[in-house]
Design a protein around this motif. Structure first.
Motif, PDB file in Angstrom:
ATOM      1  N   ALA A   9       0.835  -1.243  -0.168  1.00  0.00           N
ATOM      2  CA  ALA A   9      -0.043  -0.073   0.028  1.00  0.00           C
ATOM      3  C   ALA A   9       0.937   1.233   0.040  1.00  0.00           C
ATOM      4  O   ALA A   9       0.572   2.267  -0.626  1.00  0.00           O
ATOM      5  N   VAL A  10       1.945   1.332   0.862  1.00  0.00           N
ATOM      6  CA  VAL A  10       2.861   2.391   0.837  1.00  0.00           C
ATOM      7  C   VAL A  10       3.478   2.642  -0.460  1.00  0.00           C
ATOM      8  O   VAL A  10       3.823   3.853  -1.012  1.00  0.00           O
ATOM      9  N   THR A  11       3.949   1.397  -1.083  1.00  0.00           N
ATOM     10  CA  THR A  11       4.457   1.582  -2.416  1.00  0.00           C
ATOM     11  C   THR A  11       3.773   2.149  -3.473  1.00  0.00           C
ATOM     12  O   THR A  11       3.897   3.244  -4.116  1.00  0.00           O
ATOM     13  N   LEU A  12       2.387   1.819  -3.501  1.00  0.00           N
ATOM     14  CA  LEU A  12       1.542   2.344  -4.396  1.00  0.00           C
ATOM     15  C   LEU A  12       1.144   4.028  -4.368  1.00  0.00           C
ATOM     16  O   LEU A  12       0.876   4.335  -5.093  1.00  0.00           O
ATOM     17  N   ALA A  16       2.111   6.678  -6.806  1.00  0.00           N
ATOM     18  CA  ALA A  16       1.091   7.623  -7.272  1.00  0.00           C
ATOM     19  C   ALA A  16       1.095   9.143  -6.879  1.00  0.00           C
ATOM     20  O   ALA A  16       1.109   9.968  -7.559  1.00  0.00           O
ATOM     21  N   SER A  17       1.756   9.465  -5.699  1.00  0.00           N
ATOM     22  CA  SER A  17       1.926  10.692  -5.339  1.00  0.00           C
ATOM     23  C   SER A  17       2.878  11.337  -6.104  1.00  0.00           C
ATOM     24  O   SER A  17       2.693  12.710  -6.612  1.00  0.00           O
ATOM     25  N   PHE A  18       3.918  10.837  -6.395  1.00  0.00           N
ATOM     26  CA  PHE A  18       5.220  11.489  -7.162  1.00  0.00           C
ATOM     27  C   PHE A  18       4.745  11.355  -8.624  1.00  0.00           C
ATOM     28  O   PHE A  18       5.042  12.500  -8.995  1.00  0.00           O
ATOM     29  N   THR A  19       3.825  10.614  -9.025  1.00  0.00           N
ATOM     30  CA  THR A  19       3.522  10.817 -10.269  1.00  0.00           C
ATOM     31  C   THR A  19       2.452  11.701 -10.463  1.00  0.00           C
ATOM     32  O   THR A  19       2.529  12.739 -11.413  1.00  0.00           O
ATOM     33  N   LEU A  20       1.452  12.001  -9.586  1.00  0.00           N
ATOM     34  CA  LEU A  20       0.481  13.345  -9.748  1.00  0.00           C
ATOM     35  C   LEU A  20       1.209  14.337  -9.619  1.00  0.00           C
ATOM     36  O   LEU A  20       0.973  15.412 -10.253  1.00  0.00           O
ATOM     37  N   ILE A  21       2.265  14.348  -8.757  1.00  0.00           N
ATOM     38  CA  ILE A  21       3.011  15.905  -8.605  1.00  0.00           C
ATOM     39  C   ILE A  21       3.565  16.208 -10.059  1.00  0.00           C
ATOM     40  O   ILE A  21       3.743  17.285 -10.599  1.00  0.00           O
ATOM     41  N   VAL A 162       6.877   1.019 -11.147  1.00  0.00           N
ATOM     42  CA  VAL A 162       7.730   2.136 -10.955  1.00  0.00           C
ATOM     43  C   VAL A 162       8.180   2.756 -12.112  1.00  0.00           C
ATOM     44  O   VAL A 162       8.111   4.037 -12.228  1.00  0.00           O
ATOM     45  N   MET A 163       8.535   2.147 -13.389  1.00  0.00           N
ATOM     46  CA  MET A 163       9.102   2.487 -14.639  1.00  0.00           C
ATOM     47  C   MET A 163       7.840   3.101 -15.200  1.00  0.00           C
ATOM     48  O   MET A 163       7.864   4.273 -15.945  1.00  0.00           O
ATOM     49  N   ALA A 164       6.575   2.576 -15.202  1.00  0.00           N
ATOM     50  CA  ALA A 164       5.218   3.291 -15.650  1.00  0.00           C
ATOM     51  C   ALA A 164       5.073   4.327 -15.080  1.00  0.00           C
ATOM     52  O   ALA A 164       4.384   5.384 -15.682  1.00  0.00           O
ATOM     53  N   ALA A 165       5.039   4.466 -13.761  1.00  0.00           N
ATOM     54  CA  ALA A 165       4.912   5.815 -13.245  1.00  0.00           C
ATOM     55  C   ALA A 165       5.839   6.850 -13.590  1.00  0.00           C
ATOM     56  O   ALA A 165       5.428   8.018 -13.910  1.00  0.00           O
ATOM     57  N   VAL A 166       7.176   6.667 -13.798  1.00  0.00           N
ATOM     58  CA  VAL A 166       8.024   7.607 -14.032  1.00  0.00           C
ATOM     59  C   VAL A 166       7.707   7.804 -15.673  1.00  0.00           C
ATOM     60  O   VAL A 166       7.963   9.111 -16.048  1.00  0.00           O
ATOM     61  N   PHE A 167       7.383   6.844 -16.621  1.00  0.00           N
ATOM     62  CA  PHE A 167       7.122   7.264 -17.931  1.00  0.00           C
ATOM     63  C   PHE A 167       5.980   8.255 -17.897  1.00  0.00           C
ATOM     64  O   PHE A 167       5.990   9.307 -18.809  1.00  0.00           O
ATOM     65  N   ALA A 168       4.881   8.342 -16.926  1.00  0.00           N
ATOM     66  CA  ALA A 168       3.733   8.996 -17.036  1.00  0.00           C
ATOM     67  C   ALA A 168       4.121  10.345 -17.007  1.00  0.00           C
ATOM     68  O   ALA A 168       3.500  11.159 -18.075  1.00  0.00           O
ATOM     69  N   TYR A 169       5.010  10.789 -16.137  1.00  0.00           N
ATOM     70  CA  TYR A 169       5.164  12.243 -15.950  1.00  0.00           C
ATOM     71  C   TYR A 169       6.440  12.660 -16.720  1.00  0.00           C
ATOM     72  O   TYR A 169       6.399  13.752 -17.316  1.00  0.00           O
TER      73      TYR A 169
END
Length: 499
Positions: A9-12, A16-21, A162-169
């Motif tokens: 849960a903490v990982t997600l 998600a928080s860093f991606t949203l920022i 993690v890579m998908a999240a970094v890709f996003a922003y």
């Protein structure tokens, strides 16, 4: 909720928080190819210092420095600190030199192309991409292993998430979004690293009690006169300085700084911040020796052995995620940016919007193999050292060319090739045994020092030989300011149409 479920849960939530920022920052304005690559002259000293430190401090600081501390002691830690922090101090001066000579530049390999020609350019491009891709794969592997250790999540799943999240922003916002998220991550990394160290010392009964077993079993780890530690530290100084000079993320930030003054202040400031951070990380390895832990997971093994409250483990997990994402986004954007010069040459009739689309596609293409490598959980230390070797061979000619008009592309290329070949003679096999019978074969310090010495001698002797022979051809540094132009200057690409 079990500890494993909490960790997931903490990982997600953290990802998600860093991606949203990052996405919120990216949505604030339209972006051009120039913005995506360098975000030129846009960042002040506080933000620049934060992004330099955050992009440099990946998850490796919780793996490598603790292992160095546990095996080489204080001497090895000091060498690691100097090696990792010194490039920042060097960039404070070489960065302003690059901005002066190439005010509209973007990358180190772009400078090499115009300064030395195609042969040296191809060599440098290969070195930059190889080193940064190994770094990318290592960071992704580190977070995958950390989450597997703490929550039992399969390596491939963490790497993909993690890579998908970094890709996003990163794909949307480019360097500007990366720098902004770095600043947030910096504000997370520093206090959590200090908290981890303080809690570990407290749980062991204070510093004296924490190092008492080490004092009894391995007192050499606590002295600067430890011969093997000094040697290993010296090796790290050469290897890390050479490698960081070919890290495109540093050169991007040089151009992102508003002024030369910002460059000097932020890079010198990051030097002062990186030193204590690595020292603390290395000391955690010495604390881990309290339980006999001395491998690359010494820090995480220490946290588990101390049987600390669950929230401490979750804080460590957030720390690791912040460290990884602050490096991954920088590396992805940096690797993609080094190809932009070639893309513009290959597709001269494409608009900057078209080049930006290709650059974003390249970012994904680079990231996917890194996910596959991280899913295997390989130890990439040997590849890191190999990348450091080729960096060491090309270091002197590339940087000396910023100052010497007499150094030609032919000199630079052949001095680098000779230096790399010399270092390879002493470089060990993957099991760190020598591969030939030469004296000092398999010695890492010799294998890194030899390329520096050889490339320096070849360049200086060749220049002197040409001078005595009456060959006085000198490079015109004005080419770097006249021939290099900003990418699609003035053309803005709407976010929704740039995919």
């Amino acid at each position: 909720m079990t500890l494993s479920a909490t960790a997931v849960a903490v990982t997600l939530i953290t990802v998600a928080s860093f991606t949203l920022i990052g996405l919120l920052q990216a949505s604030r304005h339209a972006i051009s190819l120039e913005d995506y690559m360098v975000s030129r002259n846009s960042v002040g000293t506080p933000m620049a210092l934060a992004t330099i430190v955050a992009s440099a401090m990946g998850a490796w600081i919780l793996f490598s420095p603790p292992e160095v501390g546990a095996t080489s002691g204080i001497a090895g830690i000091v060498g690691y600190c100097i090696g990792q922090a010194t490039p920042a101090a060097l960039f404070a001066f070489m960065g302003t030199r690059m901005r002066f000579l190439m005010p509209r530049g973007h990358s180190l390999n772009e400078y090499v192309l115009h300064r030395f020609g195609n042969a040296m350019y191809r060599l440098t491009l290969g070195i930059v991409v190889f080193y940064m891709f190994v770094y990318l794969a290592a960071e992704l592997t580190a977070i995958a292993k950390a989450v597997e250790l703490m929550a039992g999540v399969p390596l491939w799943l963490t790497a993909l998430l993690v890579m998908a999240a970094v890709f996003a922003y990163t794909l949307v916002g480019g360097l500007a979004a990366t720098i902004f998220t770095d600043a947030i991550q910096f504000a997370v990394i520093v206090p959590l690293l200090l908290l981890s160290f303080g809690i570990a010392v407290f749980a062991l009964g204070g510093w004296g009690n924490a190092i008492a077993p080490v004092t009894q079993s391995a007192p050499e780890l606590l002295t600067l006169s430890n011969g093997p530690g000094i040697k290993f530290g010296a090796t790290l100084v050469i290897a890390v300085i050479a490698a960081e000079m070919f890290n495109q993320t540093n050169w991007q930030r040089i151009y992102a700084c508003k002024t030369d003054t910002v460059v000097r202040r932020s890079f010198l400031g990051s030097f002062l911040v990186i030193l204590p951070m690595l020292l603390i990380a290395g000391l955690l390895g010495i604390l881990a020796m309290n339980f006999g832990f001395n491998d690359d997971r010494a820090f995480f093994s220490l946290i588990q052995a101390l049987a600390l409250p669950g929230w401490v483990s979750m804080a460590v997990l957030v720390l690791v995620l912040a460290l990884v994402m602050s490096s991954l986004d920088s590396l992805l954007n940096g690797i993609a940016s080094v190809f932009t010069t070639d893309l513009l040459r290959i597709f001269p009739n494409r608009s900057s919007r078209g080049i930006l689309r290709i650059t974003r596609l390249l970012t994904v293409v680079v990231g996917i193999p890194a996910i596959a490598i991280a899913a295997k959980g390989y130890n990439v230390l040997y590849l890191f050292l190999l990348a450091d070797l080729v960096c060491a061979g090309a270091l002197f000619p590339v940087l000396f060319g910023l100052y010497s008009r007499r150094l030609t592309g032919t000199m630079a290329f052949w001095s680098a090739v000779a230096a790399i070949a010399t270092g390879a003679l002493f470089f060990p096999r993957p099991d760190f045994s020598p591969w030939n019978g030469l004296p000092f074969a398999g010695d890492l310090l010799v294998s890194f020092a030899a390329p520096i010495v050889v490339s320096t001698l070849v360049c200086l002797v060749w220049i002197q030989f040409n001078a005595q022979g009456g060959k006085t051809e000198a490079f015109d540094f004005g080419i770097l300011s006249r021939d290099i132009r900003a990418y699609g200057e003035g053309e803005k690409v709407p976010q929704q149409g740039a995919g």
